[in-house]
Write a protein that holds these residues in place. Structure first.
Motif, PDB file in Angstrom:
ATOM      1  N   ALA A   1      -3.199  -7.959   2.773  1.00  0.00           N
ATOM      2  CA  ALA A   1      -2.607  -7.188   1.663  1.00  0.00           C
ATOM      3  C   ALA A   1      -1.259  -6.626   2.080  1.00  0.00           C
ATOM      4  CB  ALA A   1      -3.543  -6.053   1.264  1.00  0.00           C
ATOM      5  N   GLN A   2      -0.321  -6.592   1.120  1.00  0.00           N
ATOM      6  CA  GLN A   2       0.989  -5.986   1.407  1.00  0.00           C
ATOM      7  C   GLN A   2       0.968  -4.481   1.219  1.00  0.00           C
ATOM      8  OE1 GLN A   2       0.684  -8.713  -0.550  1.00  0.00           O
ATOM      9  NE2 GLN A   2       2.097 -10.265   0.191  1.00  0.00           N
ATOM     10  N   TYR A   3       0.088  -4.006   0.334  1.00  0.00           N
ATOM     11  CA  TYR A   3       0.015  -2.572   0.034  1.00  0.00           C
ATOM     12  C   TYR A   3      -1.407  -2.060   0.202  1.00  0.00           C
ATOM     13  CZ  TYR A   3       4.597  -2.718  -2.358  1.00  0.00           C
ATOM     14  OH  TYR A   3       5.923  -2.857  -2.676  1.00  0.00           O
ATOM     15  N   ILE A   4      -1.509  -0.843   0.731  1.00  0.00           N
ATOM     16  CA  ILE A   4      -2.783  -0.113   0.721  1.00  0.00           C
ATOM     17  C   ILE A   4      -2.574   1.097  -0.183  1.00  0.00           C
ATOM     18  CG2 ILE A   4      -4.479   1.145   2.088  1.00  0.00           C
ATOM     19  CD1 ILE A   4      -3.654  -0.629   4.474  1.00  0.00           C
ATOM     20  N   TYR A   5      -3.522   1.307  -1.088  1.00  0.00           N
ATOM     21  CA  TYR A   5      -3.359   2.345  -2.103  1.00  0.00           C
ATOM     22  C   TYR A   5      -4.145   3.603  -1.801  1.00  0.00           C
ATOM     23  CZ  TYR A   5      -0.616   0.817  -6.105  1.00  0.00           C
ATOM     24  OH  TYR A   5       0.419   0.508  -6.953  1.00  0.00           O
ATOM     25  N   LEU A   6      -3.468   4.723  -1.954  1.00  0.00           N
ATOM     26  CA  LEU A   6      -4.101   6.037  -1.923  1.00  0.00           C
ATOM     27  C   LEU A   6      -4.514   6.344  -3.372  1.00  0.00           C
ATOM     28  CD1 LEU A   6      -2.266   9.188  -0.412  1.00  0.00           C
ATOM     29  CD2 LEU A   6      -4.256   9.243  -1.890  1.00  0.00           C
ATOM     30  N   VAL A   7      -5.814   6.431  -3.619  1.00  0.00           N
ATOM     31  CA  VAL A   7      -6.316   6.603  -4.993  1.00  0.00           C
ATOM     32  C   VAL A   7      -7.060   7.934  -5.121  1.00  0.00           C
ATOM     33  CG1 VAL A   7      -7.704   5.575  -6.842  1.00  0.00           C
ATOM     34  CG2 VAL A   7      -6.616   4.090  -5.133  1.00  0.00           C
TER      35      VAL A   7
END
Length: 326
Positions: free
Chosen positions: A173-179
């Motif tokens: 993955a290029q992005y890891i999301y803070l949700v």
């Protein structure tokens, strides 16, 4: 403590905006959007300079009955193409794939056969290995990929550290999301978490995104707090439309960002034409006391959604129900 990258009046070219109106907003109306609504939203996003538009979910038709949902629960290729054609615009198209609720090998074709650019893998902290498998599959198929870890406000520190290290080191993955799924986090917490995410992600050449909920009227504040220290993919929805209390308002975010490519006027026109009548028709979302209370108590908003549907207003009684306090 984390240092700011630029300041609130500076321009950062790394910042990108993701419109999630159809996907998160679809949770409010069962994805029953008219084609005119979707086409106008797409054109508004293109004209506004928005970077990504999330069309909905790639839900497994063996789990979800197609007759019970609008088409954006499933995001079939032909349905997206009916709106965007070949999408010969700078806007990139995204879909969300839930771990355990998506048949990736059947429903996610190679990028060469799809007008979709990005797949966002949604996972809980206990399904990280499956999320890595899905992210790597989608990356190998040619897509940009994000992994969105949901409900992190309920995760232990060590658990989150391990999950982030695993994701950053083993996924493509290029992005890891803070949700902030429950809309329970405050800017100070967001700042600390964003710093943690960025340090781990950057070690492996990845970037960080944020998806905020508005239970405590902090979705916008949390988004720009994360942005100020280097989170670069920012989620928003037009008029904040999203599950329960909704999300960071696109019009707030676009009006705030100092990038000259963003233009708020097409979004305002879309609100006039579509969001005002949608609200008037009885579709309900947005911050209210019941959502504030689930945010304050760090709970999933499902009880607040039921409270809203029942048209209840006995807030004090509801508070004792969800806290057990008499």
């Amino acid at each position: 403590m984390a240092e700011n990258r630029g300041n609130l009046t500076s321009y950062r070219p790394d910042i990108k905006v993701m419109d999630c109106t159809l996907r998160d907003g679809g949770l409010v109306n069962n994805f029953e959007f008219t084609d005119e609504f979707v086409k106008d939203l797409y054109e508004a996003n293109v004209a506004a300079g928005v970077d990504y538009m999330e069309f909905g979910y790639k839900a497994d038709k063996d789990i979800f009955d197609e007759k019970e949902f609008g088409k954006w629960k499933f995001c079939k290729e032909e349905d997206i193409r009916a709106i965007v054609g070949e999408n010969d615009t700078p806007l990139k198209i995204s879909v969300m794939a839930d771990v355990g609720r998506t048949n990736m090998k059947r429903d996610i074709p190679p990028k060469s056969e799809s007008v979709v650019d990005m797949v966002r893998v949604a996972t809980y902290i206990n399904t990280i290995p499956a999320a890595i498998e899905m992210a790597n599959y989608c990356s190998d198929m040619g897509y940009e990929v994000t992994v969105n870890i949901m409900a992190i406000s309920t995760a232990g520190e060590n658990e989150l550290d391990l999950a982030l290290e695993l994701l950053a080191s083993q996924s493509k993955a290029q992005y890891i999301y803070l949700v902030d799924s429950y809309g329970s986090l405050y800017p100070e917490q967001i700042r600390r978490l964003a710093d943690k995410y960025i340090k781990i992600a950057e070690k492996y050449g990845k970037s960080v995104g944020i998806h905020a909920h508005n239970n405590q009227q902090l979705a916008f504040a949390n988004t720009i707090e994360a942005c100020s220290i280097g989170v670069s993919l920012l989620d928003a929805t037009v008029s904040g439309m999203g599950r329960g209390a909704g999300n960071c308002y696109s019009e707030l975010l676009l009006g705030f960002l100092r990038n000259p490519k963003f233009n708020i006027v097409p979004v305002l026109k879309f609100i006039e034409k579509h969001m005002v009548p949608l609200k008037a028709s009885g579709v309900v979302w947005g911050c209210d006391v019941q959502y504030m209370l689930t945010g304050q108590t760090n709970q999933h908003p499902r009880t607040a959604i039921a409270f809203t549907k029942a048209e209840r207003t006995d807030y004090a009684k509801y508070y004792t129900e969800i806290t057990g306090d008499e």
